[in-house]
Design an enzyme around this catalytic site. Structure first.
Site, PDB file in Angstrom:
ATOM      1  CB  SER A 170      -0.965  -0.046   1.182  1.00 33.59           C
ATOM      2  OG  SER A 170      -2.047   0.833   0.988  1.00 33.59           O
ATOM      3  CG  ASP A 297      -7.182  -3.560  -3.122  1.00 32.33           C
ATOM      4  OD1 ASP A 297      -7.845  -2.802  -2.394  1.00 32.33           O
ATOM      5  OD2 ASP A 297      -5.945  -3.666  -3.075  1.00 32.33           O
ATOM      6  CG  HIS A 325      -5.471  -2.664   0.242  1.00 33.21           C
ATOM      7  ND1 HIS A 325      -5.029  -2.313  -1.021  1.00 33.21           N
ATOM      8  CD2 HIS A 325      -4.795  -1.848   1.103  1.00 33.21           C
ATOM      9  CE1 HIS A 325      -4.151  -1.334  -0.928  1.00 33.21           C
ATOM     10  NE2 HIS A 325      -3.979  -1.037   0.350  1.00 33.21           N
TER      11      HIS A 325
END
Length: 346
Positions: A170, A297, A325
């Site tokens: 991320s 996601d 995610h």
């Protein structure tokens, strides 16, 4: 599990509003009891992580296991009877450095660390500033340099003749990019897991603009902002509510991992993700980058991830079906296989 807890609460329950209310009350108590049980489990796991971390220096959290405690010849069998795969004997690079995303900490990699260690590799998970067990107040984290300091300190300690494989999740991808610009000679490969693989002059936040709106609008209107220096000053961080976090990050993750995350997630400093990166072709541009796309996601949609890859093409592009995610929770085996595959690429 559930029945024992329900029996405890039954003794005090005296419902005088009819059988329908009784059934409703029992159902609610059962749900609350199960949620409390998971919450206690997660707290226990978090405390265990904290206790393990005391055996490390600084804010670096590396899992303690059979491989970490003593260097093992890769041709030796493991204590669990498994033999190290033959191809790992030829691995020149065995050090995997794991960088978490926004709000997470080194704790989120526990499955990945276990799998890599079982394969005979040497994973290290790092807590960024104000994350995991690092006690820094997130309101004081003003820049990407501040946020990435534990990673930079680690890379500075790597001998000049050694290289590592750097993995970012991320917004941790921005820290990976920052490290590539400053230590390109110490990073053999960089792996971005549904991460902010930004281009020169881009902010990590820009990657999430489709989901969260423009940075300007978010700073003015978001209900999740934190004003650590008072309402009269710019916001210093943000944190989603639990329901938003579950929907954005954990839509395919196991319940126990979600419960763990709910007690371990911390506020996200705004400074690092609002900062434009300065990346050169000579350093960042010539690095070996790989991207792993997560196809279910909700935080960073597959379309946005593909756009990142088109605009800033990596050397390799991999996909994980059915992953939210957080593939280290929802698809740990699939993620592990891809990491090993990338590590083997000459």
């Amino acid at each position: 599990m559930g029945n024992r807890l329900i029996c405890i609460t039954k003794k005090d329950a005296k419902d005088t509003h009819g059988s329908r209310s009784k059934r409703l009350g029992r159902s609610q108590r059962k749900s609350l009891a199960e949620e409390e049980f998971l919450h206690r489990q997660a707290l226990s796991m978090a405390l265990h992580q904290h206790q393990l971390s005391q055996r490390f220096d600084g804010s670096m959290s590396r899992r303690i296991g059979s491989i970490s405690s003593r260097r093992r010849n890769l041709s030796d069998p493991f204590s669990n009877g498994k033999q190290v795969p033959d191809f790992l004997e030829n691995f020149k690079l065995k050090k995997f450095i794991l960088i978490h995303g926004e709000g997470f900490g080194a704790w989120c990699w526990y499955k990945t660390i276990a799998l890599l260690e079982e394969a005979g590799l040497l994973p290290t998970a790092i807590d960024l500033i104000g994350s995991g067990i690092d006690l820094t107040d997130t309101d004081s984290v003003a820049s990407l340099a501040d946020y990435s300091k534990p990673l930079i300190d680690y890379l500075e300690s790597v001998p000049e003749d050694e290289k590592v494989i750097l993995i970012g999740h991320s917004t941790g991808g921005a820290c990976v990019s920052y490290a590539l610009e400053h230590f390109p000679h110490k990073i053999s490969k960089a792996i971005f897991i549904c991460a902010t693989m930004v281009s020169d002059g881009q902010r990590p936040f820009d990657v999430f603009a489709e989901e969260l709106g423009s940075a300007e609008r978010f700073m003015q209107e978001s209900e999740f902002l934190i004003y650590g220096n008072g309402k009269d000053n710019p916001p210093t961080g943000f944190m989603f509510k639990k329901q938003q976090m579950k929907g954005l990050y954990f839509n395919q993750s196991p319940t126990k991992d979600v419960a763990l995350a709910m007690v371990c997630m911390r506020p996200i400093p705004l400074g690092p993700i609002m900062e434009k990166l300065s990346l050169s072709f000579e350093k960042y541009g010539t690095s070996r980058r790989f991207f792993i796309q997560t196809l279910d996601d909700h935080a960073l949609s597959p379309d946005v991830q593909e756009k990142l890859v088109r605009e800033n093409p990596p050397e390799g592009f991999f996909k994980i079906k059915g992953s939210d995610h957080c593939p280290f929770f929802s698809k740990p085996q699939s993620l592990h296989k891809i990491l090993l595959e990338i590590a083997q690429i000459p």
